[in-house]
Each structure stands twice: as C-alpha cells, then as structure tokens.
Design an enzyme around this catalytic site. Sequence first.
Site, PDB file in Angstrom:
ATOM      1  N   GLU A 124      21.474 -15.732 -38.315  1.00  0.00           N
ATOM      2  CA  GLU A 124      22.427 -16.217 -39.303  1.00  0.00           C
ATOM      3  C   GLU A 124      21.918 -17.346 -40.184  1.00  0.00           C
ATOM      4  O   GLU A 124      22.299 -17.444 -41.343  1.00  0.00           O
ATOM      5  CB  GLU A 124      23.714 -16.681 -38.592  1.00  0.00           C
ATOM      6  CG  GLU A 124      24.486 -15.582 -37.892  1.00  0.00           C
ATOM      7  CD  GLU A 124      25.093 -14.597 -38.885  1.00  0.00           C
ATOM      8  OE1 GLU A 124      25.703 -15.040 -39.868  1.00  0.00           O
ATOM      9  OE2 GLU A 124      24.906 -13.383 -38.678  1.00  0.00           O
ATOM     10  N   SER A 490      81.784  -9.725  -1.962  1.00  0.00           N
ATOM     11  CA  SER A 490      82.114 -10.648  -0.878  1.00  0.00           C
ATOM     12  C   SER A 490      81.080 -11.740  -0.666  1.00  0.00           C
ATOM     13  O   SER A 490      81.322 -12.655   0.126  1.00  0.00           O
ATOM     14  CB  SER A 490      82.293  -9.858   0.430  1.00  0.00           C
ATOM     15  OG  SER A 490      83.421  -9.019   0.348  1.00  0.00           O
TER      16      SER A 490
END
Length: 848
Positions: A124, A490
């Site tokens: 690069e 319940s």
Amino acid sequence: MTDDISENGAEQTPEDAHFRLRRGARAAISGRFAGLRKAWRERKWLRRFGYVAGAGLIAFGGLYVVVAHDLPDANKLLEYQPPLPTMVRGGDGAIVYSYARERRVQLRFVDFPPKLIDAFLSAEDKTFWTHGGVDFGGLAGAVVDYAAKFGTGGRARGGSTITQQVAKNILIGDEYSVTRKLKEMIVARRIEGVLNKQQILELYLNEIPLGRQSFGVQAAARAYFGKDVDQLDLHEAAFLAILPKAPERYGRKQYEEMAITRRNWVLDQMVSNGWATRAEAEAAKAKPLGLIPRRVETYDTSNAYFIEEVRRRLIDQYGEKAEDGPNSVYAGGLWVRTSLDTEMQKAVRDALRAGLLNYQGGRAWAHPIAHINDLENWQTELIVANKTINYKDWRVGVILDRSGGAGRIGFADGNVSALTNVPDAAKAGDLIAAAPVSAGTYAVRTIPDVSGGMMMEQPGSGRIVAMQGGFDAGLDSFNRAVQAERQPGSTIKPFVYATALQYGMTPATQVLDGTFCVYQGAALGDKCFRNFGGEGGAGSHTMRWGLEQSRNLMTVRIANDTGMPRVIKTFHNVGIGDYKAYLSFALGAGETTVARMVNAYSALANNGVQFQSSPIDYIQDRSGKVIWKSDNRRCDSCNMPEWDGKPMPRVDRRGKQVLDAPTAYQVVHMLEGVVTRGTAVRLRELNMPMFGKTGTTNGPTDVWFVGGTQDYVGGVYIGYDNPRSLGGYAQGGRIAAPIFKQVVESTRPRWSMQPFIAPAGIRMVRIDRVTGKQVMGVEPSDDPKAAVIWEAFKPDTEPRQYTAEDEFTRRRDALVSEIRRAREARSAAAAQDTGDMTNFVEEQGGVY
C-alpha cells in the site's frame, strides 16, 4: 588594521557603509523591476502568461477555501473511538456471545507483528515512513491513470498513502471524486502534524475493511485463517495485505488464482524493499492460500433466550447504534457480565422441551413454521425467513412439492432431499422441521403447538441464572418467560394467605370450605365460586390444609374476610401486578409473567426481602470502567487509608422488605406441605427442603408450578399462545411440576440440603394437622400424613391444646360436611338441568 577610507580620503564610519549597502540594494531592485516593467509592456506572451498564472493562483486559492473550509479536524483522531461490538460473559466469566454486526478487534501498535506491517507497507505505501502524508510520485501516477480512464467508466487507481486512507476511512468517506481526493490530501497533511507514524499505522491496521464483515487485521486473520495476527505465516500476512484493494473479491474461490498472483506480487515487493529474503518469499509463494470457509461466530444456542433478553435491556438503557450514545450495544464496545449459569440454562431448556413434547404426545401435526410463496427462489426465501432449530438432528426446510405422503424438501444450503411422512395438511411452500431417516431422505417432525416459559432465580440476590422462552429461539424469539402475560392460577394463592397471616390469622385458623356466593343484584342474583373440578365444600379446615390442597372456596373466603384491597396491595408490593379489588383475582384471574411470579416467590424464600431480578451483574465500558451494576450500594468510607477511630463502616442492606419476615416464613412452611402431601407431591421424592405451588387456570388454559429452595426459585407455565383448553386432565401438578423436577434432577449437585431458616420471633409448635389444635407429649414423625406436625406461629398466636371436646366437634363437622356435599351435588345437578349459570369464577375470567 587600517580604518576604512572614503573615495575623497575621508574616514568612513560603519553607519556610512550600511547606508551605502542599502542604497545599492534598492538601486539593484529598482533596476530589475524597471526591466520587468519594460518587458511586460513590450512582450505580449509575458503578459498572457502572467494573466494565466494569476488566474490560476486565484482559482487555486478559491478551490482550497471551498474544499478545506468544512474539513474535519484531525485532532478528532486523538480521541477517536472506533465502533466495537459488545461482549457478553456468563456468570463464570467465559464469553458466551457478542452483539456485533461487524467483526472488529482493537490492537495496539506493539501487537502487530513486523512481517504483517511490512506486508501492508509493501502493498500500500512503501514510502510511509518518509513522506509527509502525500506521496507525490504515486499521486502523479494516479492522475495519469485517471486521465486515461476518464469517460470510460473505469475506476482509476487511488494512489493514496496509508495516511490518506486513514483520512478517508475515518474522517471523510469513500466518495469517488476529485474533490474527495483533494480533501483527503489536505486532511492527510493535517493528520501527519497531529499523530506520529506509529499512531497512524495503528489506526489503519485496526480500521481497514478487509471483507467477510471484518474491520482491521486481527478480525480478518480470524475470519480468513482462524488465527490471531501473531500466529500468521508470511504467506498469510501477504494475503491480508492484498485485501484493501478488493476486500470482497480475493477471498472468494472463483478469484483464487487472481489472489495468489497479487499475493506473490506483495512478496516480491517485500524482497525489493529488503523486508524479506528471496528464500522466504519463494517458500511463501509455494503455499496455497489456505483460507478457511466463510463462517459466522458460533455460540451455544441454548442461551439464546437469555442473551436476547440481555440485549433488549441494553438497548433500552444505552441505545443500539453509535449515534445513540457512546455505550451503544453495537458500537460501544461494552463488556457485560451476566448471571447466566450455562449448566442450569441447558437443564431448563431441556426440561421445558421435554415437557412440551410430552404434552404434544401423539397429537397430529398442526401447522407449518411459516410459508413462502415464491418457490422459484425458494433458497433465498428460506434464508430470508431465518428460521432454524437446534434440537437433535432436526433441520428447517421448505416443502418443494408433494405427492401423497412423499415429496421433496429444500434446505438453506441449497441441498434437496426426499421427504416422507408428509401430513395431509402440509403443502408446497410450507416451512417445516424434518430429520434424516436414511441417506438422502428426511421425515417430517412435529414441533409442539403448545408453548411455555421457564425461569430460575437466586432468591438471595435476584440474579436470573436461566430462562427459556419457548421450544427454540431459532423458531420464535418471543420470550414467554418475561414477555407473555398469563393468568397465574393458584400460584397466586400464597400471597392471599400471606395477607391473611399479616392481619391476624394463623396457619391453624379454621376456615370453612363451603359454598361462597356473591350477590350481584336483583337481575343477576347470587354467583357462586367452586373448587377445582366443580367440587363443593368439605367443611372447616386449617388454612394450611386449604393451601396444600389449593381449595378455591377457602381462598375466596380468606380474601373476603381479610379484605380484597389488602390482598391486591400485597400483590402490588411483591410485584405480581396491579389489579382491581375483585375476588376473582384472589384465584389468579389477573395476568402476570413467569418472571414476576418467580421474583415474588423469591421474596417468600428470603424472609420477605425482595431483590430486583436481573440477568446482568454489571456492565463495563470499553476502557473497563464499571458504568452499571445490579448491586449499586456505596460504602465511601470502606476505602479510608487509615482507621478514623469510628465504628467499622457497614454497607447498606440490599433488597426491599416487601413482606413481614415471620409471615413470609409461615407461608413457606405451609408451601413445604404442598410438596410433602399437597398438589405438588410429585416433587417429594427429590427429598430436599422445598416449597412450591401448582396452578391450573380456568379452561384449563395454563398449568403452572412456582417454587424452589433457598438456593434457587423457579417457575414454569405451559399453554397455547392463543389460549385454549389444554384438556380436562391438565393440571399443574401433572404437567408443570415434573418439568421443575427434571431441572433439579439434572443439576442436583447445585442444590443444597439447607432447610429454610426461621426468622426471630417464630415459634414452632406441635399441632394436630387436621384440627390445628396444640398437641402435648407427641413428637411429629417423618410420615407425610402424620397426625401431628410442627407449625410456625408468631408470638402469642399459638392455638390452645387439643381436647376430647375438640375430637367430638371434629367428627360432628365431618358428618355435617358430608351432608352438605350431598346437598350441593343435588343442587348442581338441578342447576345443570335448568341451564342456570352458577359459576362466578368462569364468568369473571377466574381460575381453579
């Protein structure tokens, strides 16, 4: 030394000499300008050149102002925080998940191996260490390439240095234009004045996009090679260095030869730059790319419902994206320590699945998972549907066609297989579950139509250790443990009894288990409650017996005598819900969640102290600072450098006292009887100190169990998402309690045998289990049906001693009860014949 002498023989001073020099310089400059003015007047080409040059300078200045006036400040890079995923740890500290849309791992410059740095510089920017942000030689080549390709539609090579790429990736953006290139150059020069080369390269190597959703070299090393950067070989480092040019191309199989050619070019460049020997480069060239298949991070899917609940809470608190704040879930780089117990989570998942499959039994295939209409693009449609299953060897596929009981099925990977056992109701386009039965052949499998949710919590801290919100999160992410609002049946009764205990009743108080009707006005008349199954009353019994046997009539009478406003206040205090003062809510007609019920029962197990339930212990930001914790108590004086002579500092007590401690213990002591000889007797064979309560809602549409020990409290329900009857045989003790039992059995080492500890003031008194009267001289036995038991009382509430008169009364009441039951049975039969509606509970959305 002789003095300076002027031309006329006079002595010359330094001031005179200085004057003559200045005068001579002015004369020379004046002469040059005079010549230039003459040339300007006489030479037309010079005037034209000047005009053009002046216009050029003005244009350049204007362009610079236009391009540079709104450029980002390079100083931002000093405080730049890259988007990072959130990492989730379990209770043991191990990473269990990552909330990430991009693969990112941040490293320091010293963590990058030199050969990797050299490979990227060779590919690069080989002059990186010497240029000032812009490589003018490379830029000139890029300009020539741009001019050559202008108008062709081709994209010119960039010619950007690494510094320019940092400017592009972080500050400017990736727009393809000359303007962007100019901005990139200006910002690159500014960056070089703010950061040193190492800092620039660190940013670059951490942020560069390299394909496979990877940003930065560490993430890419894992994505392409399954390695960390310090484990990369030279040929692998060179491959990563070619990716910035075409990150989504070089990693694909069809471009392998192109990738090898480019990789080898990078190796040659490394040799040319003196960063690798020829022998090293040739050895690296001889190796294949060695890429691993594209993969997604794999995590244990048994944790999916738990992990998704954590994600929802984090998003509510911090936001989802970077723009939502610095600690967002998908960019903030958080570290989240959860309370997840992976062993308990697997046990909960497996137990709930087994319960759902057991209930499903031989029931027929009901409906597909989903349906797609575009069968020409069935693979794409199947992938988009994103339906998966992680159970045995089952897979989710789409029926491509069928003929009778056979057909073909397609899977998300593109494979097509033969399909057998196709239900009559199934059709092409249906997404179904299937399992292999032979080579190349699959058979349809039935996913339970019924669903449910389960959660486990530590009562002493509120830490949620496990939750399962359905059969499989890959099929449905709706978490029924925390999101489904269901009637608790319940399981709410213990809090009715707790209210009564706080207002004067005792576990030995006699309550009539008989007809209880409510006058609804002249038009409606009396509406009457019933026990489970339509049973009538059974005479007077102790509150303990009423809770153990889950008697509706006793519960409603207790709620009425105590006062429903007081009862619903208890429901509110323990976090079950906010309801109106209707008696039906005493039987669980209101809606709540498994999570809220488990947390309420945890308060019972913890002597009335309730902790806010949480699946998260604490959260750290990207730098490791704790920004949230479930235990937020402070102790500022705990870290004093030396003792100040005052008493030792104490951390404030955690939790909130939502129930009176003696009351909570009395309820737990009664609920132990539910396990010993009541509706949850299936759990008795676990042979450990355990309390709990079953629940079965009207219909029955839902079956429940909630309970546990001082170590863990859990809750589970099963029911259809669109409530409908589970069948007359369905009860919490038959279906839900065994699910909890399986969890305990598969995690038995985690459960201690420590009994529930009574708080100060509780008195344990021997009583007759039936009459509730105090007994002297007889010791309770281990027999679950023993006549004499230990009962918990608050001070000065103990019952009187049992006498012969009490025995006579007991027998008389039993006889009266038998007569009453016979009379009620005849009345019920008559009511059925006339069609009279006498069940108040059903009309009120009540429960059994």
